[in-house]
Design a protein around this motif. Structure first.
Motif, PDB file in Angstrom:
ATOM      1  N   LEU A  44       0.875  -1.352  -0.137  1.00 58.31           N
ATOM      2  CA  LEU A  44      -0.004   0.044  -0.074  1.00 58.31           C
ATOM      3  C   LEU A  44       0.658   1.220  -0.014  1.00 58.31           C
ATOM      4  N   VAL A  45       2.025   1.140   0.750  1.00 58.79           N
ATOM      5  CA  VAL A  45       2.898   2.401   0.500  1.00 58.79           C
ATOM      6  C   VAL A  45       3.492   2.698  -0.830  1.00 58.79           C
ATOM      7  N   ARG A  46       3.584   1.474  -1.639  1.00 55.13           N
ATOM      8  CA  ARG A  46       4.126   1.539  -2.927  1.00 55.13           C
ATOM      9  C   ARG A  46       3.076   2.131  -3.664  1.00 55.13           C
ATOM     10  N   VAL A  47       1.684   1.598  -3.515  1.00 52.51           N
ATOM     11  CA  VAL A  47       0.596   2.339  -4.260  1.00 52.51           C
ATOM     12  C   VAL A  47       0.510   3.724  -3.952  1.00 52.51           C
ATOM     13  N   ILE A  48       0.747   4.230  -2.999  1.00 53.30           N
ATOM     14  CA  ILE A  48       0.719   5.744  -2.975  1.00 53.30           C
ATOM     15  C   ILE A  48       1.831   6.334  -3.652  1.00 53.30           C
ATOM     16  N   GLY A  49       3.078   5.767  -3.344  1.00 50.14           N
ATOM     17  CA  GLY A  49       4.189   6.369  -4.030  1.00 50.14           C
ATOM     18  C   GLY A  49       5.226   6.846  -2.864  1.00 50.14           C
ATOM     19  N   SER A  50       5.041   6.334  -1.870  1.00 47.66           N
ATOM     20  CA  SER A  50       5.903   6.677  -0.883  1.00 47.66           C
ATOM     21  C   SER A  50       7.038   5.587  -0.408  1.00 47.66           C
ATOM     22  N   PRO A  51       8.210   5.941   0.300  1.00 48.93           N
ATOM     23  CA  PRO A  51       8.625   7.140   0.407  1.00 48.93           C
ATOM     24  C   PRO A  51       9.250   8.008  -0.843  1.00 48.93           C
ATOM     25  N   ASP A  52       8.803   9.211  -0.712  1.00 46.15           N
ATOM     26  CA  ASP A  52       9.267  10.185  -1.640  1.00 46.15           C
ATOM     27  C   ASP A  52      10.001  11.147  -1.315  1.00 46.15           C
ATOM     28  N   PRO A  53      11.239  11.239  -1.479  1.00 50.39           N
ATOM     29  CA  PRO A  53      12.341  12.323  -1.050  1.00 50.39           C
ATOM     30  C   PRO A  53      11.977  13.728  -1.904  1.00 50.39           C
ATOM     31  N   TYR A  54      11.401  13.626  -2.924  1.00 52.71           N
ATOM     32  CA  TYR A  54      11.110  14.582  -3.609  1.00 52.71           C
ATOM     33  C   TYR A  54       9.733  15.183  -3.184  1.00 52.71           C
ATOM     34  N   GLY A  55       8.670  14.585  -2.284  1.00 50.75           N
ATOM     35  CA  GLY A  55       7.704  15.220  -1.726  1.00 50.75           C
ATOM     36  C   GLY A  55       6.672  15.483  -2.842  1.00 50.75           C
ATOM     37  N   LYS A  56       6.633  14.672  -3.856  1.00 52.21           N
ATOM     38  CA  LYS A  56       5.537  14.999  -5.052  1.00 52.21           C
ATOM     39  C   LYS A  56       4.660  13.589  -5.202  1.00 52.21           C
ATOM     40  N   HIS A  57       4.834  12.361  -4.856  1.00 49.47           N
ATOM     41  CA  HIS A  57       4.204  11.125  -5.384  1.00 49.47           C
ATOM     42  C   HIS A  57       3.932  10.974  -6.701  1.00 49.47           C
ATOM     43  N   THR A  58       5.084  11.613  -7.328  1.00 53.76           N
ATOM     44  CA  THR A  58       4.761  11.420  -8.737  1.00 53.76           C
ATOM     45  C   THR A  58       4.766   9.921  -9.499  1.00 53.76           C
ATOM     46  N   ASP A  59       5.326   8.852  -8.484  1.00 48.42           N
ATOM     47  CA  ASP A  59       5.085   7.468  -9.238  1.00 48.42           C
ATOM     48  C   ASP A  59       4.331   6.916  -8.317  1.00 48.42           C
ATOM     49  N   GLY A  60       3.297   7.480  -7.981  1.00 46.90           N
ATOM     50  CA  GLY A  60       2.212   6.611  -7.197  1.00 46.90           C
ATOM     51  C   GLY A  60       0.821   7.481  -6.993  1.00 46.90           C
ATOM     52  N   MET A  61      -0.233   6.707  -6.478  1.00 51.42           N
ATOM     53  CA  MET A  61      -1.614   7.514  -6.668  1.00 51.42           C
ATOM     54  C   MET A  61      -1.519   8.456  -5.472  1.00 51.42           C
ATOM     55  N   GLY A  62      -0.680   8.736  -4.448  1.00 55.12           N
ATOM     56  CA  GLY A  62      -0.669   9.698  -3.558  1.00 55.12           C
ATOM     57  C   GLY A  62      -0.825  11.241  -4.174  1.00 55.12           C
ATOM     58  N   GLY A  63      -1.207  12.131  -3.421  1.00 55.86           N
ATOM     59  CA  GLY A  63      -1.302  13.624  -3.717  1.00 55.86           C
ATOM     60  C   GLY A  63      -0.210  14.365  -3.145  1.00 55.86           C
ATOM     61  N   ALA A  64       0.481  13.891  -2.413  1.00 54.15           N
ATOM     62  CA  ALA A  64       1.786  14.553  -1.888  1.00 54.15           C
ATOM     63  C   ALA A  64       1.440  15.672  -0.447  1.00 54.15           C
ATOM     64  N   THR A  65       0.207  15.247  -0.079  1.00 54.27           N
ATOM     65  CA  THR A  65      -0.456  15.850   1.044  1.00 54.27           C
ATOM     66  C   THR A  65      -0.896  15.087   2.111  1.00 54.27           C
ATOM     67  N   SER A  66      -1.199  15.254   3.448  1.00 55.19           N
ATOM     68  CA  SER A  66      -1.671  14.465   4.397  1.00 55.19           C
ATOM     69  C   SER A  66      -3.230  14.071   4.068  1.00 55.19           C
TER      70      SER A  66
END
Length: 398
Positions: A44-66
């Motif tokens: 599930l972490v990979r689904v979202i795209g974390s951890p992302d040191p760039y803080g963008k979630h470019t390679d996942g479904m997350g939106g880079a905010t809480s």
């Protein structure tokens, strides 16, 4: 290395309230992820795209905010007289773990519609037109949520004219009831874990802090905005661009977590970023919301701002809204004082995106305060449905 095709997992991307996340049916997850543990979390972490040191979630479904880095698992009910189990996970943007310690009140509004659309509710119980009642077991915290979902022509009605500050477009209104939102013990003290409506405690590097520590909807450390040098009308840049203030608030959150008995040492707070929340309140005043909409002091009972995953929330978390309403109803709390004191069963507060009205029922039994119900309205909408793809090599396949 022999790279294999990506995993394909049925999922639905949904907005609920002022949040959005990826919803899964438990049975659709790979076998190795149908039980809690490191393998599920890694997937599930990979689904979202974390951890992302760039803080963008470019390679996942997350939106880079809480508010947009969330996952939900829906399964058949484990508790009698309920329709579904709802399990919520908060994924840190820069972390490789999931915090399962609390609920998302905003995404709670999407659970009923998802359950109806995905066959969890007996069709015979659903009105063709009208309101469908869905009883949800919130598995993270062991509480009941009742969702009142509008139906039209035998389907969930998603469009409508209900406006929610923090959401750009109107949609259909979904009323939510959070039953017994405070996790009271036999003596009732767990709503206020220390037994006090206001506590004073020492915070390393900060000094003596005065706060209301409440566990209703979600554990929250409530502070007086003025004690922080704030007026309660601040928007995100004023807080999120102040690294020293954020560090101070995190130190207070960690110390409050220890005081509430949620962790044993402040060092453990980093692995529990979702709860408790830290929030600050102030008496009403005029301000301009993040959308440019004026909010008048006469339109609200108090101002409230909350920190979520280390940043000021763009609106207000649904669970924190429950805590605000509950604390506002109890004389003597910092929230009640900001709202002008007295007793109340409804509160309207100003947040960065506008205003929100929340009802709360409390009572005092043998000197202890109990919360029986909190009520608010949100909206929800399916944004996309299909399959989520995840690289096999980047998750623990068990």
């Amino acid at each position: 290395m022999d790279f294999k095709p990506q995993l394909k997992i049925p999922g639905t991307y949904m907005r609920g309230g002022t949040s959005k996340g990826v919803f899964f049916r438990l049975q659709d997850l790979p076998d190795f992820a149908q039980q809690p543990g490191k393998a599920r979390d890694a997937l599930l972490v990979r689904v979202i795209g974390s951890p992302d040191p760039y803080g963008k979630h470019t390679d996942g479904m997350g939106g880079a905010t809480s508010s947009t880095s969330k996952v939900v698992i829906i399964s058949p009910p484990s508790v009698a007289d309920h329709d579904v189990d709802y399990l919520y996970g908060q994924v840190p943007i820069d972390g490789d773990f999931i915090d399962w310690s609390g609920n998302c009140g905003n995404l709670s509004s999407a659970v009923g519609p998802f359950a109806i659309a995905n066959g969890f509710i007996d069709p015979a119980r659903l009105p063709r037109d009208g309101i469908a009642t869905v009883r949800i077991w919130q598995a993270n915290i062991g509480k009941t949520i009742v969702a009142h979902v509008p139906m039209a022509n035998g389907e969930v009605q998603e469009t409508g004219d209900f406006e929610l500050d923090g959401v750009t477009f109107p949609a259909a209104e979904i009323a939510l009831e959070f039953l017994d939102p405070a996790d009271e013990g036999e003596d009732g003290s767990a709503m206020f874990p220390t037994g006090n409506v206001v506590d004073e405690f020492e915070v390393a590097g900060v000094g003596t802090v005065r706060a209301t520590l409440i566990n209703s909807g979600v554990p929250v450390v409530f502070l007086d905005a003025a004690a922080l040098g704030l007026d309660g009308s601040e928007l995100q840049p004023a807080i999120n661009d102040d690294a020293a203030l954020l560090a101070k608030l995190e130190a207070i959150r960690a110390a409050g977590a220890v005081r509430m008995g949620l962790i044993g040492d402040v060092a453990e707070a980093a692995k529990r970023p979702l709860t408790p929340k830290v929030a600050f309140v102030a008496p009403p005043k005029d301000y301009v919301s993040s959308s440019g909409k004026p909010v008048g002091a006469t339109d609200i009972d108090l101002l409230a701002r909350a920190i979520s995953m280390g940043k000021l929330h763009h609106a207000m978390m649904g669970t924190a809204s429950v805590a605000i309403a509950t604390a506002a109803a109890v004389p003597g709390t910092i929230v009640n004082a900001a709202a002008g004191g007295g007793t109340r069963d409804v509160v309207r507060f100003g947040h960065p995106s506008g205003t929100l009205r929340v009802g709360a029922e409390v009572k005092q039994v043998d000197g202890q305060w109990l919360a029986t119900k909190a009520v608010m309205s949100r909206s929800a909408r399916v944004l996309m449905e299909g399959v989520v793809r995840v690289p096999r090599e980047q998750v623990a396949a068990g």
